[in-house]
Design a protein around this motif. Sequence first.
Motif, PDB file in Angstrom:
ATOM      1  N   VAL A  18       0.813  -1.213   0.000  1.00  0.00           N
ATOM      2  CA  VAL A  18       0.000   0.000   0.000  1.00  0.00           C
ATOM      3  C   VAL A  18       0.848   1.265   0.000  1.00  0.00           C
ATOM      4  O   VAL A  18       0.341   2.354  -0.250  1.00  0.00           O
ATOM      5  N   SER A  19       2.153   1.131   0.283  1.00  0.00           N
ATOM      6  CA  SER A  19       3.012   2.313   0.306  1.00  0.00           C
ATOM      7  C   SER A  19       4.456   1.907   0.046  1.00  0.00           C
ATOM      8  O   SER A  19       4.906   0.858   0.513  1.00  0.00           O
ATOM      9  N   SER A  25      12.201  -0.022   1.798  1.00  0.00           N
ATOM     10  CA  SER A  25      11.091  -0.186   2.729  1.00  0.00           C
ATOM     11  C   SER A  25       9.761  -0.139   2.000  1.00  0.00           C
ATOM     12  O   SER A  25       9.583   0.675   1.095  1.00  0.00           O
ATOM     13  N   ILE A  26       8.838  -1.006   2.393  1.00  0.00           N
ATOM     14  CA  ILE A  26       7.473  -0.969   1.873  1.00  0.00           C
ATOM     15  C   ILE A  26       6.515  -1.184   3.039  1.00  0.00           C
ATOM     16  O   ILE A  26       6.908  -1.683   4.094  1.00  0.00           O
ATOM     17  N   THR A  27       5.273  -0.776   2.842  1.00  0.00           N
ATOM     18  CA  THR A  27       4.220  -1.041   3.814  1.00  0.00           C
ATOM     19  C   THR A  27       3.233  -1.995   3.169  1.00  0.00           C
ATOM     20  O   THR A  27       2.759  -1.748   2.065  1.00  0.00           O
ATOM     21  N   VAL A  28       2.951  -3.102   3.853  1.00  0.00           N
ATOM     22  CA  VAL A  28       2.070  -4.139   3.332  1.00  0.00           C
ATOM     23  C   VAL A  28       0.844  -4.235   4.230  1.00  0.00           C
ATOM     24  O   VAL A  28       0.970  -4.277   5.460  1.00  0.00           O
ATOM     25  N   ILE A  45     -10.358  -7.746   9.556  1.00  0.00           N
ATOM     26  CA  ILE A  45      -9.277  -7.085  10.272  1.00  0.00           C
ATOM     27  C   ILE A  45      -8.184  -6.725   9.271  1.00  0.00           C
ATOM     28  O   ILE A  45      -7.784  -7.557   8.459  1.00  0.00           O
ATOM     29  N   HIS A  46      -7.702  -5.480   9.321  1.00  0.00           N
ATOM     30  CA  HIS A  46      -6.607  -5.012   8.472  1.00  0.00           C
ATOM     31  C   HIS A  46      -5.422  -4.671   9.363  1.00  0.00           C
ATOM     32  O   HIS A  46      -5.588  -4.004  10.373  1.00  0.00           O
ATOM     33  N   LYS A  47      -4.251  -5.126   8.988  1.00  0.00           N
ATOM     34  CA  LYS A  47      -3.023  -4.781   9.701  1.00  0.00           C
ATOM     35  C   LYS A  47      -2.003  -4.270   8.690  1.00  0.00           C
ATOM     36  O   LYS A  47      -1.916  -4.792   7.577  1.00  0.00           O
ATOM     37  N   LYS A  48      -1.238  -3.268   9.086  1.00  0.00           N
ATOM     38  CA  LYS A  48      -0.166  -2.763   8.236  1.00  0.00           C
ATOM     39  C   LYS A  48       1.168  -3.205   8.818  1.00  0.00           C
ATOM     40  O   LYS A  48       1.427  -3.009  10.002  1.00  0.00           O
ATOM     41  N   LEU A  49       1.988  -3.801   7.973  1.00  0.00           N
ATOM     42  CA  LEU A  49       3.304  -4.264   8.377  1.00  0.00           C
ATOM     43  C   LEU A  49       4.355  -3.457   7.627  1.00  0.00           C
ATOM     44  O   LEU A  49       4.225  -3.213   6.431  1.00  0.00           O
ATOM     45  N   HIS A  50       5.414  -3.072   8.316  1.00  0.00           N
ATOM     46  CA  HIS A  50       6.541  -2.404   7.676  1.00  0.00           C
ATOM     47  C   HIS A  50       7.542  -3.481   7.295  1.00  0.00           C
ATOM     48  O   HIS A  50       7.979  -4.261   8.140  1.00  0.00           O
ATOM     49  N   GLU A  57      12.227  -4.207  -5.230  1.00  0.00           N
ATOM     50  CA  GLU A  57      11.588  -4.827  -6.387  1.00  0.00           C
ATOM     51  C   GLU A  57      10.066  -4.814  -6.333  1.00  0.00           C
ATOM     52  O   GLU A  57       9.424  -4.979  -7.351  1.00  0.00           O
ATOM     53  N   ALA A  58       9.465  -4.604  -5.169  1.00  0.00           N
ATOM     54  CA  ALA A  58       8.005  -4.596  -5.059  1.00  0.00           C
ATOM     55  C   ALA A  58       7.449  -3.235  -5.495  1.00  0.00           C
ATOM     56  O   ALA A  58       8.063  -2.192  -5.259  1.00  0.00           O
ATOM     57  N   GLY A  59       6.291  -3.280  -6.147  1.00  0.00           N
ATOM     58  CA  GLY A  59       5.640  -2.057  -6.593  1.00  0.00           C
ATOM     59  C   GLY A  59       4.305  -1.875  -5.901  1.00  0.00           C
ATOM     60  O   GLY A  59       3.781  -2.786  -5.250  1.00  0.00           O
ATOM     61  N   LEU A  60       3.734  -0.700  -6.055  1.00  0.00           N
ATOM     62  CA  LEU A  60       2.453  -0.378  -5.438  1.00  0.00           C
ATOM     63  C   LEU A  60       1.365  -1.303  -5.984  1.00  0.00           C
ATOM     64  O   LEU A  60       1.244  -1.480  -7.192  1.00  0.00           O
TER      65      LEU A  60
END
Length: 88
Positions: A18-19, A25-28, A45-50, A57-60
């Motif tokens: 998501v970011s 660094s990415i936010t999943v 339930i939604h959780k954000k992981l750093h 290599e990961a994209g939005l």
Amino acid sequence: MADTENRNARKVRTGVVVSLSGDKSITVQITYRKHHPKYGKMMTIHKKLHVHDEKNEAGLGDTVRVMETRPISKTKRWRLAEIVERAK
């Protein structure tokens, strides 16, 4: 190392990027459903992981699999294991 045979398996989660927080660094966001303890209604339930993304290599919007790891920074405790599906 003799220690690795009896070590517990690491937690693995699947979520959506998501970011793109910063360099490496990415936010999943992971989503799961569970019963409410008192009322029994299903909740989403939604959780954000750093997450640590070593090669950027990961994209939005990508669906990724992340794995628990040692603390890398104040908030990062997960690392990118693989990209399951690229965003359309």
